[in-house]
Design an enzyme around this catalytic site. Structure first.
Site, PDB file in Angstrom:
ATOM      1  N   GLU A  41       0.549  -0.939   0.224  1.00 18.44           N
ATOM      2  CA  GLU A  41       0.389   0.589  -0.037  1.00 18.44           C
ATOM      3  C   GLU A  41       0.452   1.589   0.365  1.00 18.44           C
ATOM      4  OE1 GLU A  41      -3.820   1.586   3.122  1.00 18.44           O
ATOM      5  OE2 GLU A  41      -2.339   0.224   3.875  1.00 18.44           O
ATOM      6  N   LYS A 116      -9.048   1.485  -2.629  1.00 16.50           N
ATOM      7  CA  LYS A 116      -9.275   1.274  -1.682  1.00 16.50           C
ATOM      8  C   LYS A 116     -11.122   2.126  -0.683  1.00 16.50           C
ATOM      9  CE  LYS A 116      -7.456   1.565   3.648  1.00 16.50           C
ATOM     10  NZ  LYS A 116      -5.651   2.295   4.207  1.00 16.50           N
ATOM     11  N   CYS A 158      -6.032  -3.074   2.344  1.00 14.54           N
ATOM     12  CA  CYS A 158      -5.560  -2.789   3.833  1.00 14.54           C
ATOM     13  C   CYS A 158      -7.049  -3.063   4.151  1.00 14.54           C
ATOM     14  CB  CYS A 158      -4.608  -1.820   4.451  1.00 14.54           C
ATOM     15  SG  CYS A 158      -4.138  -1.837   5.971  1.00 14.54           S
TER      16      CYS A 158
END
Length: 588
Positions: A41, A116, A158
């Site tokens: 990330e 994300k 994540c």
């Protein structure tokens, strides 16, 4: 298919340096015949960059770097963490709309900009402050191998994996839309045993979705101004049956190249006993120690420090801090200073000298009692008589801080502050004195954990690096004749830990004491084998809890001015635990 996991250590803000790392990993992955390279990330900009994310020139440079990586990805697909932004679109606050994103690139083309979806804003995470969440989650078809077989990649980032408390479920949505392989790129911080939590969560996803899963994590140290955050790596690969195929190393960069079956049937055919992997066991003291050494080494390298200085008193805290510094940097880059007053005993001075000798560092003794006398007499001659004993005590600590900062200024070395979590919580540390320094190395370790890790140091080296006499000392700041620390640390330290890390209040702690259900991993027997239940009644235990709460609230202003703390627990002082100086809450 053959995949390569680039477990990298980026430098926050260093787009050129981070891009060079990715390009090197890309070349090595291609040379090993990988079809797919995956980076962590925010691999291009670094994860902890604060309000630098609002700098338009920085965002543009990050975009150019991503396109350069796309151009270099010839015959291989790369998934690269970056910041996607649209200079012509605004978010609700009027700022440029930005996304924590992964670019799927190959042969000079950007196939997808995956955003994300789940943006954390707890602990020291601030994604909601900076980024706009994804509105869609779609797999992307990519060609794999020389025969141009196609595969659907489901890219997530994540928190998208940690979906239990969110309405949006990115991984099930990607699987339902036809993803053949689920990817999750991360900047996931360390605490002991974290790999086992990740493993359990991923296995639950794989068992439900029946898709192979690749988890790539960053390593190294980053900061948010008040906390230094270690990232542990330990990237993971699972086939569609939940078989663990690869585990990245802890606390070091690596390129893991793994042959991954892309469906459950193929996984059944290729599984065998010799492919069975198990996670490394949790060895708490080792992991914490290595996290601290990695964090110190990386923080110094990334901020331009070459050498470190540690004031050593003969006590256990500074002994541990010095041992960590030597393991991180080597003895030739560390200096130790003993700064005794008339209250320091021959025993502690001897321990400090023996410690420095065992660790092989340069050792200096700078007596301070004459300086303290001059400061006192000068102040009293021009102002008034010093009336409080603790004023004179703090004066000694501040003289030591002044001298150590002078050494830091004069040599350019980083001064390490040696206060532990328990002392910092209770205000048992002198502002502008022993709290001076550029890094609080053990500020997230309880006093109990300091002893545990100090024992580990000697076990690790197979030698008495930390003198045995240091373990036997009754803790003392040695700022007055016959002074000893006013705490029963085997009880006070875990109480502080429960309040700070788990946010337990007075009522919770007393209730657990009454039911004898206090955490046995925290509330250990003392040196004489007595437990907290042997030593305390409900009333006396409650009094210790009250004292801890009062001291914690009364010392916030000190902590807010202290150096950044290396985080190795599930919650630490700093941005991880956001306190206010004004606080009228009386507890429960």
């Amino acid at each position: 298919m053959r995949i390569a996991l680039a477990q990298l250590d980026p430098i926050s803000g260093d787009i050129d340096g981070n891009t060079a790392k990715i390009l090197d990993a890309l070349a090595r992955a291609s040379a090993q015949g990988a079809d797919l390279l995956i980076t962590p990330e925010m691999a291009i900009p670094g994860y902890c960059i604060g309000d630098l994310v609002e700098d338009a020139a920085f965002l543009e440079a990050n975009e150019r770097a991503m396109l350069a990586i796309a151009g270099a990805a010839r015959g291989i697909v790369a998934v690269v963490g970056f910041i996607d932004h649209d200079p012509h679109a605004k978010n609700d606050s009027g700022a440029i709309r930005k996304h924590n994103a992964a670019a799927v690139v190959t042969d000079g083309r950007v196939l997808q900009r995956a955003h994300k979806s789940l943006l954390p804003n707890y602990r020291y995470f601030d994604d909601k402050r900076f980024f706009t969440p994804a509105t869609r989650r779609d797999p992307i078809e990519v060609a794999i191998g020389s025969d141009d077989r196609s595969i659907q990649l489901g890219v997530s980032i994540c928190e998208d994996m940690w979906d239990a408390y969110y309405d949006v479920k990115p991984l099930p949505e990607l699987a339902a839309k036809g993803a053949d392989l689920l990817l999750n790129i991360n900047a996931s911080p360390f605490y002991p045993g974290k790999r086992h939590e990740r493993d359990a969560l991923i296995r639950r996803h794989v068992a439900r979705l029946r898709k192979p899963f690749v988890y790539v994590n960053t390593i190294g140290a980053a900061d948010n101004g008040k906390n230094i955050i270690p990232f542990d790596g330990e990237s993971l690969v699972y086939d569609a049956n939940g078989q663990l195929l690869a585990v990245g190393p802890q606390f070091s960069e690596a390129l893991l190249v793994v042959d991954l079956p892309v469906d459950a049937e193929h996984a059944d055919r290729t599984n065998s006993a010799d492919r069975t992997l198990k996670l490394p066991p949790i060895v708490r003291e080792r992991e914490i120690f290595e996290a601290l050494t990695m964090a110190l080494r990386g923080y110094m390298r990334k901020t331009g420090f070459s050498n470190a200085i540690v004031p050593v008193s003969g006590g256990i805290d500074s002994a541990l801090a010095l041992a960590i510094a030597v393991d991180a940097l080597g003895p030739d880059r560390v200096s130790a200073f003993n700064l005794p007053s008339q209250f320091n005993t021959s025993a502690t001075k001897a321990i400090a000298a023996k410690l420095a000798g065992a660790l092989g560092v340069r050792y200096h003794v700078v007596p301070i009692h004459a300086i303290a006398d001059v400061v006192r007499t000068t102040f009293e001659a021009h102002a008034h008589e010093i009336r409080r004993g603790f004023t004179l005590e703090n004066l000694q600590a501040r003289i030591r801080g002044m001298l150590m900062m002078a050494e830091s200024n004069d040599t350019g070395a980083l001064l390490i502050s040696c206060g532990n979590e328990t002392e910092i919580a209770l205000g048992y540390a002198t502002l502008y004195g022993d709290m001076c320094g550029g890094i609080s190395l053990i500020g997230d370790l309880s006093k109990v954990d300091v002893y545990r890790l100090a024992r580990y140091v000697n076990t690790r080296h197979g030698d008495e690096k930390i003198p045995e006499d240091a373990f036997a000392l009754t803790p003392s700041a040695e700022l007055a004749e016959g002074q000893f620390d006013p705490f029963d640390y085997p009880v006070m330290a875990p109480i502080v830990g429960e309040i700070v890390e788990r946010r337990l209040g007075r009522r919770d702690l007393i209730k657990q004491f009454e039911s004898r259900s206090l955490d046995p991993e925290r509330f250990l027997p003392d040196a004489n084998g007595r437990t907290v239940y042997d030593k305390y009644s409900v009333e006396t235990f409650a009094a210790v809890v009250d004292e801890a709460l009062k001291r914690i609230r009364g010392s916030v202003y000190k902590r807010l001015q202290g150096p950044p703390i290396v985080v190795v627990s599930e919650r630490a002082f700093g941005f991880d635990l956001r306190e206010t100086i004004i606080n009228g809450w009386g507890g429960n």
